[in-house]
Design an enzyme around this catalytic site. Structure first.
Site, PDB file in Angstrom:
ATOM      1  N   ASP A 145      13.403  17.657 -33.165  1.00  0.00           N
ATOM      2  CA  ASP A 145      13.580  18.343 -34.261  1.00  0.00           C
ATOM      3  C   ASP A 145      14.916  19.006 -34.464  1.00  0.00           C
ATOM      4  O   ASP A 145      15.619  19.159 -33.237  1.00  0.00           O
ATOM      5  CB  ASP A 145      12.397  19.559 -33.845  1.00  0.00           C
TER       6      ASP A 145
ATOM      7  N   GLU B 237       0.773  -1.261   0.055  1.00  0.00           N
ATOM      8  CA  GLU B 237       0.134   0.000  -0.114  1.00  0.00           C
ATOM      9  C   GLU B 237       0.792   1.390   0.044  1.00  0.00           C
ATOM     10  O   GLU B 237       0.578   2.401  -0.269  1.00  0.00           O
ATOM     11  CB  GLU B 237      -1.171  -0.118   1.160  1.00  0.00           C
TER      12      GLU B 237
ATOM     13  N   ASN C 192       3.359  -5.007   8.603  1.00  0.00           N
ATOM     14  CA  ASN C 192       3.431  -4.365   6.975  1.00  0.00           C
ATOM     15  C   ASN C 192       3.933  -2.975   7.256  1.00  0.00           C
ATOM     16  O   ASN C 192       4.554  -2.271   6.449  1.00  0.00           O
ATOM     17  CB  ASN C 192       2.049  -4.470   6.451  1.00  0.00           C
TER      18      ASN C 192
ATOM     19  N   ASP D 260       5.563  21.355 -33.017  1.00  0.00           N
ATOM     20  CA  ASP D 260       5.970  20.385 -32.360  1.00  0.00           C
ATOM     21  C   ASP D 260       4.886  19.932 -31.209  1.00  0.00           C
ATOM     22  O   ASP D 260       4.863  18.748 -30.723  1.00  0.00           O
ATOM     23  CB  ASP D 260       7.280  20.462 -31.722  1.00  0.00           C
TER      24      ASP D 260
END
Length: 910
Positions: free
Chosen positions: A378, A336, A739, A650
């Site tokens: 470019d 989590e 945990n 672009d």
């Protein structure tokens, strides 16, 4: 030219369900209209004469639509729900809901409330970031739409005023009839008048022009203005090269024209670009990886949790407790802290990059930057400075001459017309070298302005000797037509065929190097009066050449070398021509594998294009939609593609790429459409960003793989314990707290180091690597968990005398596994964080070491504190720690051995 073969890295599945191909639907029609005579244009639009009246305009509006720009709308609540209700957020919300229900209805622990708060914060952070990105995307599109001006000069004519042809004979009378209208009132077939400073409001076909000069940088990215006129040039058939078509969003630099509208509203080329920004951007590498990982975790839960629930329910005959335990297992399986770990890693990377003057607008772009294996750029404004510079001036005998430079400067400085980029380059060169004082020695007498028929500009000056000097600068072929003599080897002599051959050879040589070349000639004029005309441009003395180039950025060559070292291919996507592009590639030491033009790309099928983009690395004469096609084809070939651009043109290409990069001198729209902006002119920071992205990804991957493998091993252990032991091996609150402690320690992963071999090549998300990692390394912890069960079972008496198990024995057993599980889970991070031998060949960051040590210390000390009883933990006897040390040591040695074997089999680790 590019070769066509049939091998592809992708497969046919990539084409199933694809959206409509990127492209301008009216391409063929526009090309046809450009070749039509005026009579054929009238027939095409079903008109008898030029010049619509207001009734006809209404009819044309009904038939073809008007010039209204589509208004972009943003559904605030809909977008918010969309980013909020993603699969991982739903899982986290379900866990938080369970914690709240458990706390308020089942007498749960206060730690469950803390868990709810942490989860809520993570959901808020991830949702807010995604929502802000959606808003930014909307603002880019809106700004692009707002670029078009509001009014335009339209020629609407009554029946007796209409004309069958627009020509030099009637253009003045037509212009007198022009009126200002709102651009949304414009319809197909309307005549419009364009003059200097106007923004072109629709796609138009020029019928008459007078020195019309258009800036197309919004579409092509090239700063040099383009001449437009009424005639068709068969040598320039490309859509954006058509010399008699002007497009929406371009602007008139100089001159004037009468044109007929051939495309309005959503049927314009500009609108096609805008539409590419309005559609949902393609899912990038990072988001795909997160989504796949999320579904993998959900799959684990859907399989493992019901099994745990059924086994516990059957063996313990307490289905409510079994349900609570199964949900706790689901929480234990779920990393989590993943959103927090990911966000903290990315935020730290963004902070480090900001110190190098790199703005990271989208956090996930940092990881995408590390994943790219192809960078498309470019040329203009990215590899180059987007600024034409004077690079050389010389006589025909290749000698530099100060007087030639003086004449070039006087011609550019004193002319009063439009100063093109080459004029500005000459003036800048003189100013930069502090040579401009001599201009005070000259007085301007007259000028003959530049026009596109003569293709030259003449200025007449008077020096201190009171004599006139006529200085003529322009296209080489036009200059030499007016020359009869040449200054060569220090002498003025007659211009011969041999001289002309040498002039042409020099010009061709410079052009082949990508240089733009102009010639300069002079004469002594006449001192009789101060009036000069083009008739005086005769009997000139050819003097020399000036050559210009948009120079590469100093850091470009080094950047290309570093990209190659880091396994990233560079591909050039430019609107410029082949000669100029080859010159730039040569200057930055980019080896050209093949050059492909935009026209050639238009003829290819999708399969052919996918191969062409693999075989070639330089693409020239491209329009924005062709660039977007190339990006799409590369992505279909399983590449992670970055694009670096700087112009409005672009924007759709930036949108299509996995990571969009703009540079310091980019337009506002390009910057807003980008994920990353380089504020410094140096491009070397890009390589640092790529390495930084790989390091961040490596640390995220550590957390995901190690945590899932560890959690999977724990669940396997719980399954065994549920079937074997007559009690739960760990309480739900203990699983949750274990945990939480582990996840808190993993926040320090953001500061960890990453192996050099991992950083040396592009890294991408793939769940295929996660599965073998989890299924091989996870059970290793289960083996030692079962050994722990055996040792503690007999030591604490729960297995030696199962009929007379006491609550105290169960508590000691659960405490023992809580401590052992937390310590091994934390230690395994040190073993698995590198493919090398930990502590000896590879040391983690001090932050991760301290965090791990702190969690281990807390885990061991917790049963002896006042908090221990609240977690159902009891103090452990000293003898337990002897067995504990033996088991933990064996686990570490076996894990290292399995890691070595895994690397030999799979040829990789993380």
């Amino acid at each position: 030219m590019a070769k066509i073969i049939t091998k592809f890295k992708g497969d046919n599945k990539d084409f199933k369900g694809r959206k409509k191909e990127i492209g301008f639907l009216k391409t063929d029609e526009i090309k046809q209209i450009s070749q039509f005579s005026q009579t054929e244009i009238l027939e095409h639009f079903d008109l008898k004469n030029f010049g619509l009246d207001y009734d006809e305009a209404k009819e044309m509006g009904k038939k073809y639509g008007d010039n209204s720009q589509q208004k972009t709308k943003f559904h605030w609540f809909k977008h918010f729900l969309k980013v909020l209700l993603n699969p991982f957020n739903i899982v986290l919300a379900a866990i938080a809901t369970y914690n709240l229900v458990s706390y308020f209805t089942l007498g749960g622990d206060s730690f469950e409330v803390i868990g709810v708060i942490i989860i809520a914060i993570m959901i808020i952070i991830s949702t807010t970031i995604a929502y802000i990105q959606d808003i930014r995307s909307f603002l880019v599109t809106k700004k692009l739409t707002d670029l078009v001006s509001n009014t335009i000069t339209v020629i609407r004519l009554e029946h007796d005023e209409k004309v069958a042809e627009v020509s030099v004979n009637n253009n003045t009378s037509l212009i007198r009839e022009a009126k200002e209208l709102e651009i949304h009132e414009l319809v197909q077939g309307d005549l419009i008048y364009l003059s200097s400073g106007d923004m072109v409001p629709a796609d138009v076909r020029v019928l008459w022009s007078n020195d019309l000069f258009i800036n197309q940088s919004s579409l092509t990215g090239e700063s040099m203005p383009i001449e437009k006129h009424a005639s068709y040039n068969p040598h320039k058939p490309s859509l954006l090269e058509l010399e008699n078509i002007c497009y929406t969003g371009t602007s008139v630099i100089s001159g004037s024209a009468i044109a007929i509208v051939v495309g309005v509203g959503q049927d314009t080329y500009y609108a096609t670009i805008s539409k590419t920004l309005q559609v949902k951007p393609p899912e990038n590498s990072f988001n795909r990886g997160i989504k796949r990982t999320t579904w993998l975790l959900l799959s684990f839960m859907f399989v493992m949790v019901p099994i745990v629930f059924v086994i516990n329910g059957v063996t313990k005959n307490d289905w409510l407790t079994a349900l609570l335990f199964a949900i706790s297992v689901a929480v234990g399986l779920t990393p989590e802290m993943l959103p927090m770990i990911v966000t903290s890693n990315l935020a730290r990377g963004a902070s480090r990059m900001s110190k190098a003057k790199v703005v990271v607008k989208k956090l996930e772009a940092i990881q995408n930057l590390g994943a790219i294996d192809v960078l498309c750029t470019d040329k203009t404004g990215t590899l180059t400075n987007d600024k034409i510079e004077l690079v050389d001036y010389q006589l025909l005998d290749k000698k530099k001459d100060d007087r030639l430079l003086t004449y070039l400067y006087l011609n550019s400085y004193f002319q009063t017309g439009l100063k093109n980029p080459m004029d500005k380059a000459i003036i800048h060169y003189i100013d930069e070298h502090h040579l401009s004082n001599f201009k005070n020695n000259y007085q301007k007498i007259d000028e003959i302005p530049f026009d596109f028929n003569r293709r030259k500009l003449t200025v007449v000056v008077r020096g201190k000797d009171e004599h006139h000097t006529l200085i003529c600068k322009g296209a080489i072929e036009e200059i030499v037509k007016n020359c009869t003599k040449i200054e060569y080897n220090g002498q003025v002599e007659d211009l011969t065929e041999e001289h002309l051959r040498m002039i042409n050879a020099t010009t061709e040589r410079m052009n082949s190097q990508g240089l733009r070349v102009v010639g300069l000639a002079y004469s002594h004029g006449h001192d009789a009066d101060t009036y000069y005309s083009s008739a005086d441009e005769k009997d000139l003395i050819f003097y020399g050449f000036a050559s210009f180039l948009d120079k590469p950025k100093p850091s470009a060559a080094k950047m290309i070398q570093l990209l190659r070292k880091n396994g990233v291919q560079l591909k050039i996507l430019t609107g410029d021509n082949e000669q100029v592009t080859r010159a730039i590639c040569d200057r930055v030491h980019l080896k050209i594998k093949g050059v492909v033009t935009g026209d050639y790309i238009e003829k290819l099928s999708e399969f052919e294009l996918r191969d062409v983009v693999e075989q070639n690395n330089v693409f020239v004469k491209l329009n924005p939609l062709q660039k977007a096609k190339i990006i799409t084809a590369l992505k279909q070939n399983k590449h992670i593609v970055g694009f670096m651009g700087d112009g409005i043109n672009d924007a759709p290409v930036l949108r299509q790429s996995d990571v969009a990069i703009s540079v310091d001198n980019a337009t506002d729209i390009a910057k807003e459409a980008s994920d990353i902006i380089l504020l410094e002119k140096s491009l070397l920071v890009l390589e640092k960003g790529i390495v930084q992205g790989r390091q961040i990804f490596g640390n995220i991957l550590k957390y995901i793989k190690i945590t899932i493998a560890s959690n999977f091993g724990n669940v396997l252990s719980i399954l065994v314990a549920s079937a074997w032991l007559p009690f739960q091996p760990m309480m739900p609150i203990q699983i949750l707290f274990q945990n939480l402690l582990y996840d808190m320690s993993q926040l320090a992963v953001a500061f960890d180091k990453v192996d050099a071999d991992f950083l040396s090549k592009p890294q991408t998300w793939t769940t295929k690597d996660i599965l073998p990692f989890v299924f091989i390394n996870g059970p290793v912890s289960s083996i030692f968990d079962i050994l722990t069960f055996v040792v503690m079972g007999y030591y604490f008496g729960v297995l030696s005398n199962p009929q007379h198990i006491t609550a105290e024995q169960v508590t000691l057993f659960q405490t023992g596994w809580f401590v052992e599980g937390l310590v091994t889970q934390t230690l395994i991070v040190q073993l698995y964080r590198t493919r090398k031998i930990p502590f000896f060949q590879s040391m983690s960051s001090w932050q991760l070491l301290v965090a791990g040590a702190a969690v281990i210390a807390v885990g061991i000390a917790l049963p002896y504190t006042s908090l221990g009883p609240q977690l159902s933990l009891a103090p452990l006897p000293a003898m337990y720690f002897a067995w504990f040390a033996l088991l933990v040591g064996g686990y570490c040695f076996m894990s290292q051995g399995v890691k070595v074997l895994y690397i030999k089999i799979f040829k990789r680790w993380l």
